[in-house]
Design a protein around this motif. Structure first.
Motif, PDB file in Angstrom:
ATOM      1  N   THR A  52      29.943 -10.699 -26.393  1.00 31.34           N
ATOM      2  CA  THR A  52      31.665 -10.992 -27.081  1.00 31.34           C
ATOM      3  C   THR A  52      32.082  -9.357 -27.123  1.00 31.34           C
ATOM      4  O   THR A  52      33.233  -9.084 -26.632  1.00 31.34           O
ATOM      5  CB  THR A  52      31.691 -11.451 -28.622  1.00 31.34           C
ATOM      6  OG1 THR A  52      31.108 -12.879 -28.379  1.00 31.34           O
ATOM      7  CG2 THR A  52      33.095 -11.680 -29.024  1.00 31.34           C
ATOM      8  N   ILE A  53      31.158  -8.320 -27.640  1.00 31.75           N
ATOM      9  CA  ILE A  53      31.627  -7.069 -27.535  1.00 31.75           C
ATOM     10  C   ILE A  53      32.007  -6.454 -26.162  1.00 31.75           C
ATOM     11  O   ILE A  53      32.797  -5.929 -26.030  1.00 31.75           O
ATOM     12  CB  ILE A  53      30.731  -6.220 -28.119  1.00 31.75           C
ATOM     13  CG1 ILE A  53      30.495  -6.409 -29.681  1.00 31.75           C
ATOM     14  CG2 ILE A  53      30.728  -4.618 -28.032  1.00 31.75           C
ATOM     15  CD1 ILE A  53      29.290  -5.708 -30.342  1.00 31.75           C
ATOM     16  N   PHE A  66      18.408 -12.560 -22.289  1.00 36.08           N
ATOM     17  CA  PHE A  66      19.698 -12.368 -22.517  1.00 36.08           C
ATOM     18  C   PHE A  66      20.175 -10.980 -23.235  1.00 36.08           C
ATOM     19  O   PHE A  66      21.206 -10.496 -23.021  1.00 36.08           O
ATOM     20  CB  PHE A  66      20.372 -13.500 -23.343  1.00 36.08           C
ATOM     21  CG  PHE A  66      20.354 -14.705 -22.622  1.00 36.08           C
ATOM     22  CD1 PHE A  66      21.571 -15.016 -21.897  1.00 36.08           C
ATOM     23  CD2 PHE A  66      19.417 -15.759 -22.884  1.00 36.08           C
ATOM     24  CE1 PHE A  66      21.647 -16.236 -21.312  1.00 36.08           C
ATOM     25  CE2 PHE A  66      19.571 -16.984 -22.088  1.00 36.08           C
ATOM     26  CZ  PHE A  66      20.867 -17.278 -21.490  1.00 36.08           C
ATOM     27  N   GLY A  67      19.241 -10.511 -24.011  1.00 36.12           N
ATOM     28  CA  GLY A  67      19.733  -9.288 -24.676  1.00 36.12           C
ATOM     29  C   GLY A  67      19.745  -8.061 -23.501  1.00 36.12           C
ATOM     30  O   GLY A  67      20.703  -7.234 -23.546  1.00 36.12           O
ATOM     31  N   VAL A  78      23.034  -4.295 -20.209  1.00 35.51           N
ATOM     32  CA  VAL A  78      23.733  -4.026 -18.896  1.00 35.51           C
ATOM     33  C   VAL A  78      25.277  -4.296 -19.137  1.00 35.51           C
ATOM     34  O   VAL A  78      26.000  -3.166 -18.576  1.00 35.51           O
ATOM     35  CB  VAL A  78      23.201  -4.640 -17.764  1.00 35.51           C
ATOM     36  CG1 VAL A  78      23.913  -4.572 -16.566  1.00 35.51           C
ATOM     37  CG2 VAL A  78      21.540  -4.290 -17.632  1.00 35.51           C
ATOM     38  N   GLY A  79      25.729  -5.486 -19.735  1.00 36.82           N
ATOM     39  CA  GLY A  79      27.087  -5.561 -19.910  1.00 36.82           C
ATOM     40  C   GLY A  79      27.688  -4.647 -20.822  1.00 36.82           C
ATOM     41  O   GLY A  79      28.853  -4.096 -20.367  1.00 36.82           O
ATOM     42  N   SER A 124      30.714  -2.290 -19.737  1.00 37.34           N
ATOM     43  CA  SER A 124      32.142  -2.471 -20.638  1.00 37.34           C
ATOM     44  C   SER A 124      32.527  -1.105 -20.925  1.00 37.34           C
ATOM     45  O   SER A 124      33.747  -0.873 -21.053  1.00 37.34           O
ATOM     46  CB  SER A 124      31.835  -3.345 -21.673  1.00 37.34           C
ATOM     47  OG  SER A 124      32.660  -3.371 -22.925  1.00 37.34           O
ATOM     48  N   TYR A 125      31.491  -0.268 -21.466  1.00 36.09           N
ATOM     49  CA  TYR A 125      31.685   1.160 -21.938  1.00 36.09           C
ATOM     50  C   TYR A 125      32.409   1.807 -21.134  1.00 36.09           C
ATOM     51  O   TYR A 125      33.601   2.481 -21.185  1.00 36.09           O
ATOM     52  CB  TYR A 125      30.487   1.648 -22.431  1.00 36.09           C
ATOM     53  CG  TYR A 125      30.431   3.182 -22.750  1.00 36.09           C
ATOM     54  CD1 TYR A 125      31.160   3.545 -23.940  1.00 36.09           C
ATOM     55  CD2 TYR A 125      29.674   4.030 -21.651  1.00 36.09           C
ATOM     56  CE1 TYR A 125      31.119   5.145 -23.892  1.00 36.09           C
ATOM     57  CE2 TYR A 125      29.891   5.524 -21.865  1.00 36.09           C
ATOM     58  CZ  TYR A 125      30.432   5.890 -23.061  1.00 36.09           C
ATOM     59  OH  TYR A 125      30.578   7.412 -23.239  1.00 36.09           O
ATOM     60  N   HIS A 126      32.340   2.083 -19.824  1.00 41.18           N
ATOM     61  CA  HIS A 126      32.705   2.666 -18.663  1.00 41.18           C
ATOM     62  C   HIS A 126      34.258   2.130 -18.357  1.00 41.18           C
ATOM     63  O   HIS A 126      35.103   2.930 -18.041  1.00 41.18           O
ATOM     64  CB  HIS A 126      31.783   2.701 -17.347  1.00 41.18           C
ATOM     65  CG  HIS A 126      30.582   3.693 -17.696  1.00 41.18           C
ATOM     66  ND1 HIS A 126      30.700   4.906 -17.464  1.00 41.18           N
ATOM     67  CD2 HIS A 126      29.338   3.274 -17.704  1.00 41.18           C
ATOM     68  CE1 HIS A 126      29.504   5.459 -17.843  1.00 41.18           C
ATOM     69  NE2 HIS A 126      28.477   4.334 -17.918  1.00 41.18           N
TER      70      HIS A 126
END
Length: 215
Positions: free
Chosen positions: A132-133, A191-192, A197-198, A202-204
């Motif tokens: 979700t984050i 999943f973790g 990786v997600g 997302s950060y970039h």
């Protein structure tokens, strides 16, 4: 960086009593329903709500616009929010595991699960939090908090419904029942890893949004 994280902590400190009352209510609910995972599940949802609350205060006070007039880069601003999200994640998972273990000790034979199942369940729910984050933080920077609240609910419900649908399939139920706690932990680890990786992607994306946004 430290100052940005402390700013969010000070924001949440104003509602400390409310958080404590909610924690007590969650523990009581879990004991009444004989379900210790209720605590860890709702704590992680609560952690997401706290994250959105800090972003809401930032938006209302135009903090990001002000911060970028200081010797702070968009990268540092985004980095601090992601670190704060991971800090909330760590705290909520720790409280969920410790609280759930305490509830198992209190419930004894009445508990619907063991310690291994509690840990496996918490790991699975943790993946939903991280996923979700991955989606919600770029949305907050792009569309603002109010629109992102609806996106948060939609994202969380979709991810949760996806897991629920997956686990409702008969063949999947049979396969999962034979996995055991170690198997669940292995799936949670996969999943973790995907969630991590997600988070990096997302950060970039968030950095690029903040750099190009007109404040």
């Amino acid at each position: 960086m430290k100052g940005l994280i402390l700013k969010d902590l000070y924001t949440l400190r104003q509602m400390g009593k409310i958080y404590l009352i909610c924690m007590v209510c969650l523990v009581i609910w879990g004991l009444v329903t004989d379900n210790p995972t209720m605590l860890s599940s709702l704590l992680l949802v609560y952690g997401l709500m706290l994250l959105i609350t800090t972003a809401s205060y930032d938006e209302a006070s135009h903090f990001n616009r002000y911060a970028l007039t200081l010797p702070l880069t968009p990268k540092k601003l985004v980095q601090a929010k992601y670190l704060f999200a991971l800090l909330l994640f760590t705290v909520m998972v720790t409280l969920g595991i410790l609280g759930g273990a305490g509830m198992l000790a209190v419930l004894g034979a009445k508990a619907e699960m063991g310690y291994g199942e509690l840990l496996a369940s918490t790991c699975s729910i943790s993946c939903i939090y991280l996923m979700t984050i991955v989606f919600i933080l770029p949305c907050i920077y792009k569309f603002g908090v109010e629109k992102s609240r609806f996106l948060f609910m939609a994202t969380y419900l979709l991810v949760f419904a996806g897991f629920a649908l997956l686990f409702s399939i008969d063949n999947m139920k049979t396969w999962l029942s034979g996995l055991g706690d170690r198997g669940f932990l292995s799936i949670g680890a996969v999943f973790g890893a995907l969630a991590i990786v997600g988070l990096i992607v997302s950060y970039h994306i968030s950095i690029r949004i903040v750099e190009n946004k007109e404040w």
